[in-house]
Scaffold this motif. Structure first.
Motif, short mmCIF file in Angstrom:
data_model
loop_
_atom_site.label_atom_id
_atom_site.label_comp_id
_atom_site.label_asym_id
_atom_site.label_seq_id
_atom_site.Cartn_x
_atom_site.Cartn_y
_atom_site.Cartn_z
N GLU A 182 0.83 -1.20 0.00
CA GLU A 182 0.00 0.00 0.00
C GLU A 182 0.87 1.26 0.00
O GLU A 182 0.60 2.23 -0.72
CB GLU A 182 -0.92 0.00 1.23
N LYS A 183 1.95 1.23 0.79
CA LYS A 183 2.87 2.38 0.82
C LYS A 183 3.54 2.58 -0.54
O LYS A 183 3.66 3.71 -1.02
CB LYS A 183 3.92 2.17 1.90
N ILE A 184 3.95 1.50 -1.17
CA ILE A 184 4.59 1.60 -2.49
C ILE A 184 3.60 2.13 -3.52
O ILE A 184 3.94 2.96 -4.37
CB ILE A 184 5.16 0.23 -2.91
N GLU A 185 2.35 1.68 -3.43
CA GLU A 185 1.33 2.16 -4.36
C GLU A 185 1.09 3.66 -4.18
O GLU A 185 0.96 4.40 -5.15
CB GLU A 185 0.03 1.38 -4.16
N LYS A 186 1.06 4.12 -2.94
CA LYS A 186 0.87 5.55 -2.67
C LYS A 186 2.03 6.36 -3.23
O LYS A 186 1.83 7.42 -3.83
CB LYS A 186 0.73 5.80 -1.17
N ILE A 187 3.24 5.86 -3.03
CA ILE A 187 4.42 6.55 -3.56
C ILE A 187 4.36 6.60 -5.09
O ILE A 187 4.63 7.64 -5.71
CB ILE A 187 5.71 5.86 -3.08
N SER A 188 3.98 5.50 -5.70
CA SER A 188 3.87 5.44 -7.16
C SER A 188 2.85 6.44 -7.68
O SER A 188 3.10 7.14 -8.67
CB SER A 188 3.50 4.02 -7.57
N LYS A 189 1.70 6.52 -7.03
CA LYS A 189 0.66 7.47 -7.46
C LYS A 189 1.15 8.91 -7.30
O LYS A 189 0.89 9.77 -8.16
CB LYS A 189 -0.62 7.25 -6.66
N LEU A 190 1.85 9.18 -6.21
CA LEU A 190 2.38 10.53 -5.98
C LEU A 190 3.39 10.90 -7.06
O LEU A 190 3.35 12.00 -7.61
CB LEU A 190 3.02 10.61 -4.59
N VAL A 191 4.28 9.98 -7.39
CA VAL A 191 5.27 10.22 -8.43
C VAL A 191 4.58 10.49 -9.77
O VAL A 191 4.96 11.40 -10.51
CB VAL A 191 6.26 9.03 -8.52
N ASN A 192 3.57 9.71 -10.08
CA ASN A 192 2.84 9.89 -11.34
C ASN A 192 2.14 11.25 -11.39
O ASN A 192 2.13 11.91 -12.44
CB ASN A 192 1.84 8.77 -11.56
N ARG A 193 1.54 11.67 -10.29
CA ARG A 193 0.88 12.99 -10.25
C ARG A 193 1.90 14.10 -10.43
O ARG A 193 1.68 15.06 -11.17
CB ARG A 193 0.12 13.18 -8.94
N LYS A 194 3.04 13.98 -9.76
CA LYS A 194 4.08 15.00 -9.89
C LYS A 194 4.64 15.04 -11.30
O LYS A 194 4.90 16.10 -11.84
CB LYS A 194 5.19 14.76 -8.87
N ARG A 195 4.81 13.89 -11.92
CA ARG A 195 5.30 13.82 -13.30
C ARG A 195 4.29 14.49 -14.24
O ARG A 195 4.65 15.23 -15.13
CB ARG A 195 5.54 12.38 -13.72
#
Length: 102
Positions: free
Chosen positions: A17-30
């Motif tokens: 779940e933590k990795i998924e949250k980080i991935s979503k955050l990175v995608n939004r920032k990108r």
């Protein structure tokens, strides 16, 4: 820090779940970065076009920008912006009139 032992990754629901949250955050920032980058490129292109247009108008009129009053410079810049907005590619007077008629 350097030299610290790192524990082995545990495939747990909490870690995933933590990795998924980080991935979503990175995608939004990108995505945001891409939008900002595209906007900057568009503004740079508009500025280059307006600068060329101003130089073309000055060349046709035989004037120098440094000899214009503040209001004259503002009008010149307004003409360049208007040409860009209306998609006018040459400084012929009839092109401005035709573009305004549409």
């Amino acid at each position: 820090t350097i030299g610290m032992d790192v524990s082995e990754f545990e495939n747990t629901p909490d870690n995933l779940e933590k990795i998924e949250k980080i991935s979503k955050l990175v995608n939004r920032k990108r995505s945001c970065s891409n939008l900002v980058s595209e906007d900057a490129k568009e503004k740079a292109a508009e500025t280059r076009f307006e600068t060329r247009r101003i130089q073309e108008i000055l060349s046709i009129t035989g004037l120098q920008k440094k000899n214009l009053s503040n209001s004259g410079r503002q009008c010149l810049e307004c003409l360049a912006v208007m040409a860009n907005e209306l998609g006018i590619r040459t400084t012929d007077n009839h092109n401005y009139v035709a573009a305004l008629a549409h």
